[in-house]
Scaffold this motif. Sequence first.
Motif, mmCIF file in Angstrom:
data_model
loop_
_atom_site.group_PDB
_atom_site.id
_atom_site.type_symbol
_atom_site.label_atom_id
_atom_site.label_comp_id
_atom_site.label_asym_id
_atom_site.label_seq_id
_atom_site.Cartn_x
_atom_site.Cartn_y
_atom_site.Cartn_z
ATOM 1 N N UNK A 1 -9.995 116.222 23.248
ATOM 2 C CA UNK A 1 -10.552 115.535 21.986
ATOM 3 C C UNK A 1 -11.328 114.120 22.353
ATOM 4 N N UNK A 2 -11.897 114.178 23.565
ATOM 5 C CA UNK A 2 -12.690 112.797 24.004
ATOM 6 C C UNK A 2 -11.829 111.626 24.077
ATOM 7 N N UNK A 3 -10.549 111.454 23.629
ATOM 8 C CA UNK A 3 -9.822 110.138 23.627
ATOM 9 C C UNK A 3 -8.574 110.326 24.494
ATOM 10 N N UNK A 4 -7.671 111.349 24.522
ATOM 11 C CA UNK A 4 -6.431 111.306 25.100
ATOM 12 C C UNK A 4 -6.616 111.719 26.660
ATOM 13 N N UNK A 5 -5.937 110.960 27.226
ATOM 14 C CA UNK A 5 -6.015 111.066 28.892
ATOM 15 C C UNK A 5 -5.131 112.178 29.304
ATOM 16 N N UNK A 6 -5.700 113.384 29.676
ATOM 17 C CA UNK A 6 -4.851 114.467 30.055
ATOM 18 C C UNK A 6 -4.425 114.382 31.718
ATOM 19 N N UNK B 1 1.887 113.268 25.314
ATOM 20 C CA UNK B 1 2.066 114.808 25.149
ATOM 21 C C UNK B 1 1.677 115.614 26.480
ATOM 22 N N UNK B 2 0.985 115.050 27.423
ATOM 23 C CA UNK B 2 0.583 115.677 28.649
ATOM 24 C C UNK B 2 1.792 115.764 29.739
ATOM 25 N N UNK C 1 -7.174 122.223 36.331
ATOM 26 C CA UNK C 1 -5.652 121.954 36.190
ATOM 27 C C UNK C 1 -4.996 122.917 35.507
ATOM 28 N N UNK C 2 -3.784 123.044 35.636
ATOM 29 C CA UNK C 2 -2.891 124.136 34.831
ATOM 30 C C UNK C 2 -2.139 123.340 33.743
ATOM 31 N N UNK C 3 -2.261 123.808 32.513
ATOM 32 C CA UNK C 3 -1.506 123.230 31.351
ATOM 33 C C UNK C 3 -0.432 124.114 30.959
ATOM 34 N N UNK C 4 0.759 123.788 31.194
ATOM 35 C CA UNK C 4 1.954 124.419 31.019
ATOM 36 C C UNK C 4 2.487 124.240 29.742
#
Length: 174
Positions: A60-65, A81-82, A100-103
Amino acid sequence: MRVMVVRCWLIYLILHLIDKGSLQDPLEIEGVVGDSVILPCSYKERVLNPDERNVFWRYNTHKNVYDIEKGKEVTEDQDAVFKDRIESFPLEYKNGNFSIKLNHLRFTDNGEFFCYISKVERQYNLRLTVRAPPPTLSPPKPTADSRSSSMKTQQDGIVNFLIAVLEFFVLHYF
């Protein structure tokens, strides 16, 4: 003259944005709560040198994943959160694959993900939709009431059987 410069600049800006994929429709990705998804991001036009492998994943443009700087993962500024939910594939970076893989998907993961490859100014937009798992078809667990009612049914059946046998003997032998 000034109006013409402004028009040329606007046309250049629009073409630049279109060329960089900023106006592209996001790729739709679906996942199920608790499962994992692969969020694709790759650059295949040429081989990137390790110094050019700077990739920034945002939610959402601002949270660093997740960040990749000079081909190395950087997670110091990763949003909480990640943390411990992202896997990447460092051996694939040399091939231009920065997926990337989001678990452990959560409903709160619904939203827009962006992969920005800075040295080539390429951005990929993805929209993740997380849905509930399908209902399981397990048999209902017996309760105390259901067990006693099934036992009652069995007892009623035995009583009815004995009455029928007794009537048979009475009618045929008496």
